[in-house]
Design a protein around this motif. Structure first.
Motif, mmCIF file in Angstrom:
data_model
loop_
_atom_site.group_PDB
_atom_site.id
_atom_site.type_symbol
_atom_site.label_atom_id
_atom_site.label_comp_id
_atom_site.label_asym_id
_atom_site.label_seq_id
_atom_site.Cartn_x
_atom_site.Cartn_y
_atom_site.Cartn_z
ATOM 1 N N VAL A 111 63.685 -4.190 -1.753
ATOM 2 C CA VAL A 111 62.494 -5.021 -1.566
ATOM 3 C C VAL A 111 62.351 -6.009 -2.723
ATOM 4 N N MET A 112 62.552 -5.505 -3.925
ATOM 5 C CA MET A 112 62.377 -6.357 -5.097
ATOM 6 C C MET A 112 63.429 -7.478 -5.129
ATOM 7 N N VAL A 113 64.668 -7.131 -4.851
ATOM 8 C CA VAL A 113 65.720 -8.152 -4.820
ATOM 9 C C VAL A 113 65.388 -9.213 -3.778
ATOM 10 N N SER A 114 64.965 -8.769 -2.610
ATOM 11 C CA SER A 114 64.639 -9.736 -1.554
ATOM 12 C C SER A 114 63.502 -10.649 -1.992
ATOM 13 N N GLU A 115 62.508 -10.118 -2.672
ATOM 14 C CA GLU A 115 61.379 -10.946 -3.085
ATOM 15 C C GLU A 115 61.809 -12.009 -4.096
ATOM 16 N N PHE A 116 62.681 -11.647 -5.000
ATOM 17 C CA PHE A 116 63.204 -12.661 -5.930
ATOM 18 C C PHE A 116 63.921 -13.759 -5.167
ATOM 19 N N MET A 117 64.771 -13.352 -4.241
ATOM 20 C CA MET A 117 65.585 -14.343 -3.529
ATOM 21 C C MET A 117 64.736 -15.207 -2.605
ATOM 22 N N GLY A 129 65.221 3.530 -14.748
ATOM 23 C CA GLY A 129 66.058 3.035 -13.670
ATOM 24 C C GLY A 129 65.373 2.933 -12.321
ATOM 25 N N ASP A 130 64.096 3.286 -12.274
ATOM 26 C CA ASP A 130 63.354 3.184 -11.008
ATOM 27 C C ASP A 130 62.390 2.005 -11.044
ATOM 28 N N VAL A 131 62.356 1.241 -9.988
ATOM 29 C CA VAL A 131 61.384 0.153 -9.876
ATOM 30 C C VAL A 131 59.985 0.734 -10.052
ATOM 31 N N PRO A 132 59.220 0.236 -11.013
ATOM 32 C CA PRO A 132 57.899 0.828 -11.265
ATOM 33 C C PRO A 132 56.967 0.660 -10.067
ATOM 34 N N THR A 133 56.011 1.560 -9.979
ATOM 35 C CA THR A 133 55.083 1.527 -8.845
ATOM 36 C C THR A 133 53.791 0.799 -9.181
ATOM 37 N N ALA A 134 53.451 0.720 -10.450
ATOM 38 C CA ALA A 134 52.161 0.138 -10.830
ATOM 39 C C ALA A 134 52.240 -1.386 -10.848
ATOM 40 N N HIS A 135 51.235 -2.002 -10.282
ATOM 41 C CA HIS A 135 51.177 -3.464 -10.229
ATOM 42 C C HIS A 135 51.326 -4.076 -11.624
ATOM 43 N N PRO A 143 66.743 -6.885 6.722
ATOM 44 C CA PRO A 143 67.326 -5.719 6.036
ATOM 45 C C PRO A 143 66.412 -5.110 4.979
ATOM 46 N N TRP A 144 65.625 -5.959 4.323
ATOM 47 C CA TRP A 144 64.747 -5.415 3.271
ATOM 48 C C TRP A 144 63.515 -4.734 3.855
ATOM 49 N N ARG A 145 63.362 -4.783 5.170
ATOM 50 C CA ARG A 145 62.267 -4.047 5.792
ATOM 51 C C ARG A 145 62.728 -2.689 6.295
ATOM 52 N N ARG A 146 64.005 -2.438 6.247
ATOM 53 C CA ARG A 146 64.503 -1.154 6.721
ATOM 54 C C ARG A 146 64.296 -0.109 5.631
ATOM 55 N N PRO A 147 64.107 1.138 6.036
ATOM 56 C CA PRO A 147 63.829 2.197 5.049
ATOM 57 C C PRO A 147 64.906 2.302 3.970
ATOM 58 N N GLU A 148 66.145 2.087 4.336
ATOM 59 C CA GLU A 148 67.226 2.269 3.370
ATOM 60 C C GLU A 148 67.246 1.199 2.271
ATOM 61 N N ALA A 149 66.471 0.148 2.461
ATOM 62 C CA ALA A 149 66.421 -0.885 1.423
ATOM 63 C C ALA A 149 65.827 -0.322 0.141
ATOM 64 N N GLY A 150 64.790 0.477 0.267
ATOM 65 C CA GLY A 150 64.154 1.061 -0.904
ATOM 66 C C GLY A 150 63.458 0.011 -1.756
ATOM 67 N N PRO A 151 62.790 0.454 -2.804
ATOM 68 C CA PRO A 151 62.058 -0.477 -3.673
ATOM 69 C C PRO A 151 62.949 -1.539 -4.314
ATOM 70 N N TRP A 152 64.143 -1.163 -4.695
ATOM 71 C CA TRP A 152 65.049 -2.133 -5.308
ATOM 72 C C TRP A 152 65.440 -3.218 -4.308
ATOM 73 N N PHE A 207 54.859 -3.653 -0.095
ATOM 74 C CA PHE A 207 55.940 -3.439 0.869
ATOM 75 C C PHE A 207 56.791 -2.224 0.522
ATOM 76 N N ALA A 208 57.013 -2.009 -0.765
ATOM 77 C CA ALA A 208 57.895 -0.905 -1.156
ATOM 78 C C ALA A 208 57.144 0.402 -1.304
ATOM 79 N N TYR A 209 55.892 0.321 -1.721
ATOM 80 C CA TYR A 209 55.164 1.553 -2.036
ATOM 81 C C TYR A 209 53.911 1.752 -1.190
ATOM 82 N N GLY A 210 53.658 0.844 -0.254
ATOM 83 C CA GLY A 210 52.537 1.046 0.659
ATOM 84 C C GLY A 210 51.169 0.951 0.025
#
Length: 304
Positions: free
Chosen positions: A45-51, A114-120, A34-43, A140-143
């Motif tokens: 992706v981030m939640v999945s990475e924590f889990m 409120g947006d997941v930051p893009t910078a490493h 599910p976190w690879r689907r477009p609708e997952a979005g950066p958030w 994964f989220a920002y390519g």
DNA sequence: CATGCGTGGTG
DNA sequence: TCACCAAGCAT
């Protein structure tokens, strides 16, 4: 046409031959997560990475779905009590991750609109995000083009390139350098490569019972070509659990997760009979912020 | 840089 | 059965 610069310790030309077979294999065999689907979005992706930090995909899936349904944006989680994050974490393990994810959501809300930051570097500054997770979210989220060095990728590189069964216990400078050397030049290709090499380690080039007959780079794999020599050197540090404080902490927290109201000390005392260790475990949970002591010997998950 | 930190599945 | 394993982080 300028050939890539090579230093003595730099990659031989055939290293780039890894990209196409691994990426093609990924296109064919990648799991539909599910976190690879477009609708997952950066958030997502981030939640999945924590889990997924130290927890298998199969156990993450249901919790991930509930989490995203309940807290679809960082701000939604940020306004909850941290204890609710710990409760929703359920039995994923390492519940400090839930606290850190909540803290990261608060920081994202306060510092990044409120947006997941893009910078490493901004990702790295968030609680619970280290070198791996920052690179993973950025990629994964920002390519973006980052070396994403998790345990799977490290094992693939150890075998395919270094010719040994397992990577070192701790990530070395040499591994980081190798990972950067192997990174494709194009951002989108690099991101694809990161996901593909990780998936290869997760599905085929596994720690035990590797399936070389399904591996797209078996013909190039230095470890296989060397006859798959066994790991030499000190055995990798095994996790102990039975009888440790971790087990006690788990039992204590399970009681609090399942309780709607504050729990009296006596209820916690029932989960472990050795009083010194029990007290030490509870103290640890409190100092970690996972448990909140109230007046009258009552305890609960943290309210704020 | 070695340790502590959960949990459940598996061979 | 039980040791090992599963997308790390913080200290």
């Amino acid at each position: 046409m300028t050939a890539p610069t090579k230093t003595p310790e730099n990659a031989p030309a055939e290293r780039t031959d890894l990209h196409e077979p691994v990426i093609d294999w990924f296109s064919e065999h990648a799991r539909d997560l599910p976190w690879r689907r477009p609708e997952a979005g950066p958030w997502g992706v981030m939640v999945s990475e924590f889990m997924l930090q130290q927890t298998p995909v199969s156990r993450v899936l249901p919790v991930y779905e509930q989490w995203l349904a309940r807290w679809p944006r960082p701000a939604d989680l940020a306004e909850e009590a941290p204890g609710e994050a710990v409760r929703a974490w359920g039995r994923l393990g390492y519940p400090r991750r839930a606290l850190r994810l909540h803290g990261a959501a608060v920081a994202i809300t306060e510092r990044h609109g409120g947006d997941v930051p893009t910078a490493h570097a901004q990702l790295l500054a968030l609680p619970g995000i280290g070198e791996y997770t920052a690179a993973a979210v950025a990629s994964f989220a920002y390519g973006q083009r980052h070396a994403v060095l998790d345990t799977n990728v490290r094992r693939v590189f150890a075998r395919a390139v270094a010719g040994v069964q397992f990577p070192p216990n701790a990530t070395t400078a040499a591994e980081r350098k190798l990972a950067r050397t192997l990174l494709p030049e194009q951002d989108d290709t690099a991101a694809r490569w990161a996901a593909a090499s990780m998936e290869l380690g997760a599905l085929v080039c596994t720690a035990k019972n590797e399936e070389c007959h399904r591996c797209p780079i078996a013909a190039l794999c230095a470890w296989r070509l060397a006859g798959k020599p066994a790991h030499d050197g000190p055995p990798r540090r095994g996790q102990t659990y039975a009888g440790t404080d971790r087990q006690v902490r788990g039992k204590l927290l399970a009681v609090l997760r399942d309780a709607v109201a504050p729990v009296p000390q006596a209820a916690l005392d029932r989960v472990w009979d050795e009083p010194v260790q029990r007290a030490r475990a509870l103290d640890g949970l409190v100092s970690d912020g996972l448990v909140e002591p109230l007046a009258g010997g009552l305890y609960r998950l943290p309210a704020g």
